[in-house]
Design a protein around this motif. Sequence first.
Motif, PDB file in Angstrom:
ATOM      1  N   SER A  42      -1.062   0.865   8.143  1.00  0.00           N
ATOM      2  CA  SER A  42       0.160   1.143   7.389  1.00  0.00           C
ATOM      3  C   SER A  42       0.514  -0.008   6.456  1.00  0.00           C
ATOM      4  CB  SER A  42       1.329   1.389   8.341  1.00  0.00           C
ATOM      5  OG  SER A  42       1.057   2.447   9.224  1.00  0.00           O
ATOM      6  N   ALA A  43       0.150  -1.226   6.847  1.00  0.00           N
ATOM      7  CA  ALA A  43       0.457  -2.406   6.033  1.00  0.00           C
ATOM      8  C   ALA A  43      -0.266  -2.363   4.682  1.00  0.00           C
ATOM      9  CB  ALA A  43       0.072  -3.670   6.793  1.00  0.00           C
ATOM     10  N   LEU A  44      -1.344  -1.589   4.597  1.00  0.00           N
ATOM     11  CA  LEU A  44      -2.151  -1.505   3.369  1.00  0.00           C
ATOM     12  C   LEU A  44      -1.752  -0.305   2.509  1.00  0.00           C
ATOM     13  CD1 LEU A  44      -5.650  -2.010   5.069  1.00  0.00           C
ATOM     14  CD2 LEU A  44      -3.889  -3.735   4.596  1.00  0.00           C
ATOM     15  N   TRP A  45      -0.794   0.472   2.949  1.00  0.00           N
ATOM     16  CA  TRP A  45      -0.448   1.761   2.366  1.00  0.00           C
ATOM     17  C   TRP A  45      -0.183   1.722   0.847  1.00  0.00           C
ATOM     18  CZ3 TRP A  45      -1.443   6.331   4.121  1.00  0.00           C
ATOM     19  CH2 TRP A  45      -0.696   7.451   3.764  1.00  0.00           C
ATOM     20  N   PRO A  46       0.569   0.738   0.314  1.00  0.00           N
ATOM     21  CA  PRO A  46       0.873   0.772  -1.123  1.00  0.00           C
ATOM     22  C   PRO A  46      -0.362   0.681  -2.021  1.00  0.00           C
ATOM     23  CG  PRO A  46       2.386  -0.699   0.007  1.00  0.00           C
ATOM     24  CD  PRO A  46       1.301  -0.352   0.988  1.00  0.00           C
ATOM     25  N   PHE A  47      -1.449   0.050  -1.537  1.00  0.00           N
ATOM     26  CA  PHE A  47      -2.630  -0.050  -2.401  1.00  0.00           C
ATOM     27  C   PHE A  47      -3.819   0.770  -1.883  1.00  0.00           C
ATOM     28  CE2 PHE A  47      -2.192  -3.953   0.115  1.00  0.00           C
ATOM     29  CZ  PHE A  47      -3.404  -4.048   0.794  1.00  0.00           C
ATOM     30  N   LYS A  98      -0.561  -9.592  -5.633  1.00  0.00           N
ATOM     31  CA  LYS A  98       0.707  -9.156  -6.221  1.00  0.00           C
ATOM     32  C   LYS A  98       1.598  -8.566  -5.133  1.00  0.00           C
ATOM     33  CE  LYS A  98      -1.413  -7.469 -10.540  1.00  0.00           C
ATOM     34  NZ  LYS A  98      -1.637  -6.224 -11.322  1.00  0.00           N
ATOM     35  N   LYS A  99       2.885  -8.541  -5.425  1.00  0.00           N
ATOM     36  CA  LYS A  99       3.823  -7.888  -4.509  1.00  0.00           C
ATOM     37  C   LYS A  99       3.508  -6.390  -4.442  1.00  0.00           C
ATOM     38  CE  LYS A  99       7.082  -7.386  -8.352  1.00  0.00           C
ATOM     39  NZ  LYS A  99       8.349  -7.856  -8.915  1.00  0.00           N
ATOM     40  N   PRO A 100       3.793  -5.751  -3.321  1.00  0.00           N
ATOM     41  CA  PRO A 100       3.517  -4.312  -3.220  1.00  0.00           C
ATOM     42  C   PRO A 100       4.598  -3.449  -3.876  1.00  0.00           C
ATOM     43  CG  PRO A 100       4.329  -5.153  -1.135  1.00  0.00           C
ATOM     44  CD  PRO A 100       4.181  -6.345  -2.035  1.00  0.00           C
ATOM     45  N   PHE A 101       5.806  -4.002  -4.016  1.00  0.00           N
ATOM     46  CA  PHE A 101       6.926  -3.275  -4.624  1.00  0.00           C
ATOM     47  C   PHE A 101       7.962  -4.310  -5.067  1.00  0.00           C
ATOM     48  CE2 PHE A 101       6.427  -2.364  -0.026  1.00  0.00           C
ATOM     49  CZ  PHE A 101       7.179  -3.414   0.483  1.00  0.00           C
ATOM     50  N   SER A 102       8.836  -3.883  -5.960  1.00  0.00           N
ATOM     51  CA  SER A 102       9.848  -4.793  -6.506  1.00  0.00           C
ATOM     52  C   SER A 102      11.139  -4.777  -5.705  1.00  0.00           C
ATOM     53  CB  SER A 102      10.158  -4.421  -7.962  1.00  0.00           C
ATOM     54  OG  SER A 102       8.998  -4.519  -8.751  1.00  0.00           O
ATOM     55  N   PRO A 143       5.081   3.704 -15.808  1.00  0.00           N
ATOM     56  CA  PRO A 143       5.013   4.312 -14.470  1.00  0.00           C
ATOM     57  C   PRO A 143       6.223   3.949 -13.610  1.00  0.00           C
ATOM     58  CG  PRO A 143       3.623   2.375 -14.544  1.00  0.00           C
ATOM     59  CD  PRO A 143       4.183   2.539 -15.934  1.00  0.00           C
ATOM     60  N   PHE A 144       6.516   4.829 -12.691  1.00  0.00           N
ATOM     61  CA  PHE A 144       7.498   4.541 -11.645  1.00  0.00           C
ATOM     62  C   PHE A 144       6.915   5.111 -10.361  1.00  0.00           C
ATOM     63  CE2 PHE A 144      11.008   5.450  -8.831  1.00  0.00           C
ATOM     64  CZ  PHE A 144      11.763   4.293  -8.924  1.00  0.00           C
ATOM     65  N   PRO A 199       1.831  -2.799  -9.065  1.00  0.00           N
ATOM     66  CA  PRO A 199       2.689  -2.666  -7.886  1.00  0.00           C
ATOM     67  C   PRO A 199       3.614  -1.448  -7.992  1.00  0.00           C
ATOM     68  CG  PRO A 199       2.861  -4.877  -8.840  1.00  0.00           C
ATOM     69  CD  PRO A 199       2.161  -4.019  -9.839  1.00  0.00           C
ATOM     70  N   THR A 200       4.004  -0.909  -6.853  1.00  0.00           N
ATOM     71  CA  THR A 200       4.945   0.202  -6.849  1.00  0.00           C
ATOM     72  C   THR A 200       6.340  -0.365  -7.131  1.00  0.00           C
ATOM     73  OG1 THR A 200       5.439   0.105  -4.472  1.00  0.00           O
ATOM     74  CG2 THR A 200       3.478   1.348  -5.151  1.00  0.00           C
ATOM     75  N   ASP A 201       7.309   0.521  -7.276  1.00  0.00           N
ATOM     76  CA  ASP A 201       8.634   0.068  -7.704  1.00  0.00           C
ATOM     77  C   ASP A 201       9.627  -0.099  -6.561  1.00  0.00           C
ATOM     78  OD1 ASP A 201       8.787   0.147 -10.897  1.00  0.00           O
ATOM     79  OD2 ASP A 201       7.410   1.684 -10.189  1.00  0.00           O
ATOM     80  N   VAL A 202       9.792   0.948  -5.780  1.00  0.00           N
ATOM     81  CA  VAL A 202      10.821   0.914  -4.732  1.00  0.00           C
ATOM     82  C   VAL A 202      10.227   1.413  -3.419  1.00  0.00           C
ATOM     83  CG1 VAL A 202      13.125   1.692  -4.040  1.00  0.00           C
ATOM     84  CG2 VAL A 202      12.571   1.487  -6.464  1.00  0.00           C
ATOM     85  N   LEU A 203      10.590   0.728  -2.355  1.00  0.00           N
ATOM     86  CA  LEU A 203      10.287   1.232  -1.017  1.00  0.00           C
ATOM     87  C   LEU A 203      11.620   1.625  -0.391  1.00  0.00           C
ATOM     88  CD1 LEU A 203       8.221   1.557   1.383  1.00  0.00           C
ATOM     89  CD2 LEU A 203       9.174  -0.596   2.208  1.00  0.00           C
TER      90      LEU A 203
END
Length: 895
Positions: free
Chosen positions: A461-466, A511-515, A38-39, A483-487
């Motif tokens: 908005s702080a919860l948006w990635p998950f 976990k981190k939300p993005f790398s 996934p990406f 986790p997502t890849d790029v913000l």
Amino acid sequence: MGRELAKTYDPSDMEGRLYEKWEKSGYFHAVPDRSKKPFTIVMPPPNITGQLHMGHALDNTMQDILIRFKRMQGYNALWQPGTDHASIATEVRVMSELKKEGIDKHDLGREKFLDRVWQWREEYGGRITRQLRKMGSSCDWERERFTMDEGCNRAVTEVFVNLYNKGLIYKGARIINWCPVCNTSISDAEVEYVTQPSHLWHIKYPVDDGGKPSKTEFLTFATTRPETMLGDTAVAVHPDDERYTHLHGKSVWLPIVDKLIPVVEDTYVDMEFGTGVVKITPGHDPNDFEVGKRHDLPIVNVMNDDGTINENGGKYEGMTDLEARAAIVEELKELGLLVKIEDYDHNVGTHDRCGTTIQPLVKQQWFVKMDDLIKPARDAVATGDIKLVPPRMDRTYYNWTDNIRDWCISRQLWWGHRIPAYYCADCGEMTVSKEPVCKCGKCGSTNVVQDEDTLDTWFSSALWPFSTLGWPDKTEELDYFYPTDVLVTGYDIIFFWVIRMIFSGYEHMGKKPFSTVLFHGLVRDGLGRKMSKSLGNGIDPLEVIEKYGADALRFTLVTGNAPGNDMRFTDERVEASRNFANKVWNASRFIMMNMEGKTITKPAEDELWAADRWVLSKLNKVVREVTDNMEKFELGIAVSKVYDFIYDVLCDWYIEMVKPRLYNTDDAASANAALHTLKTVLIDSLKLLHPYMPFITEEIYCTLTESDADREADSIMISAWPKYDSAREYEEDEAEIELIKEAVRGIRNVRSEMNVAPSKKASVFIVTTNDKVKAAFTKGKVFFESLAGAESSVVVPDRTGIDDDAVSVMIADAAIYIPFAELVDISAEIDRLTKEKQRLAGEIKRCEGMLSNEKFVSKAPEAKINEEKEKLEKYTQLSAQVEERLATLTKTDGK
């Protein structure tokens, strides 16, 4: 071939049609597939009140480039879209609409007002997403979310209750930033500091003299807000300041209010600044609030919520803060307690939404305790678990994390996530619950009401990635795409959003939300100014799209763009991008027209010409470099390489090189090899360009491959990204063609200097004894003659038979002569060669100087030294050739 490309490039004719095709075909949609990697990118949700501006255009262009690139690389690419409910902005907008109807929101009541907001959202909330489609954004609209949809609501409630139960959310009286116009508290991050011309008022308070104000001893201080003295509850001095040791434990009289307040000793006071005395107003200054807590001082609030003075202000009640300021200053002057007034430029906190000056007030609010939550977020960047691009953003990030205060999350608004706290009106019991509370758990009363406040927009908005992937449920999407890849985001919201998402990811997901966080700068006007309504310099992206097309806008936004840097936007740059699109279109039409009616097959290796191998080798290197740049998020560098290859290598050189072969009906194999190479190079060029200019590349690709039996894909966006192939490295062919190009450029320059008409052809002699040069010009004879405007060309070992007055071009290991005697002024040619001799002498002197410089030789890399040696050898050889040519011409001229 099937259908043809339209004669002229018209983006308005194709962009809407192609986007509809993509969306209907489901190309944007991603579902968990364990056979693929996934990406994931989450779109920073634009406000439902928003209209597309250049910041959105840049932000979404960069995201779309990355998602299209990764999709073509074979990743299961998800670009998660959605919109933000934007509490304050939306409530203000709807209140403004109601005002036009003569309605106040309080007359409607909360429930009916919220009905109106939802109606407004249904009508206007989708405008921004429709506009993003016009940009070509390939996000998964089937998964579109809204920060107040049912799933996000549940996630917000879950987080609030969990943090409350852990003791990380609390309610308390704290000093907060209050907007008297929006009538709500706002977070520190929403305060924008503006330098405003103001004054420092120097005031003196009488020291207590046995129960009455002293007439001889005073404590003098300076303030920018004299009106807040109505709420003073102390004056402070530094405990080590010997000037005031005798006043420790004493009191002073507060003028106008006419009451005693203590002198307190606190290290907060700077002894070196002014008189070393500070008035303490715990109810209206955050620093004073902390001093007040340390010394157990009373808090006196003298402000109403609308910024006027309240009943604690006595005779000043009802005045605005500025009216009270003027009246108090006048009274202090009459009392002889105003020492002086001096001009002072003051940093004033204003609300970033409405520009109103913020009033610090002490109120009961809800807060998130940040001390423990922020630690994993800081460590994530420090350890490299999360990478900020560009790296200089680390410093800004740490500045926020290391100076963070508890986050005030409650807002006195109706539109937003209502705080899940319930109060018993009979016994006062407070209950925080994920489910609505109808009965008091303590006394059993049903007289229970929910907290009136809503949460800060950034809380959801702080919860948006998950939350967008199904949390708090353990969904397949959450397990696969998180986790997502790029913000991708602007550097201006690093604290508002980025940091809050990071600590929320670690706290709730572990976990981190993005790398990676890829920061971009602001889009400025041609003069480098920030775009704003007040300057009237804003540029509407939709108008640019209407005039030039979305591809031209996208290409302009990313060309020359570097991570974290601001960029300038001008019409001239968009026109250049549109011209490039025209170039691509016309070159593609030329190739397809020459393919018409022909069956093109893959040629055998020995059927390829040196020019074919040259362009394939150049393409191969560009594929490797562009891919590497894009992996490093160097999008501006990558697109410049794609541009240079298409414009220079493909259009200006290779197409011109193969024209004679395409027009030669006697050599079908040569024409086939040329057409196959053209098609191969065009397709891969379109693929490299596709993430940047999706529409034009799709139209050309689909038209070009429409009738192919082995068509790779129905859309370029789901075709495979080109890969570097070591078998396509043709170094010798590259060297041959570059030599011929050097000769062509030299001949063209000479003809231009002499104003020779392009239609005038002449014989060209290549004098060389170098076998590789002989082979290059012999094999490349056909296209060399075409590009050089030559009637004929011949390779000879010496000048025998060549006119003495022939014009010359010098290249490495060869001299080129053109008998232009009837066109050439020999004395002008002598002048030209004399200047060339002087230029070469300068280059030789520079090289010799560097190579004789001990510092350079001892410190420079070996490769650099060798490079200079090679240059010296080349310039020396060219100089000798020029000398020889000058001698011949001088002799001829003297005849």
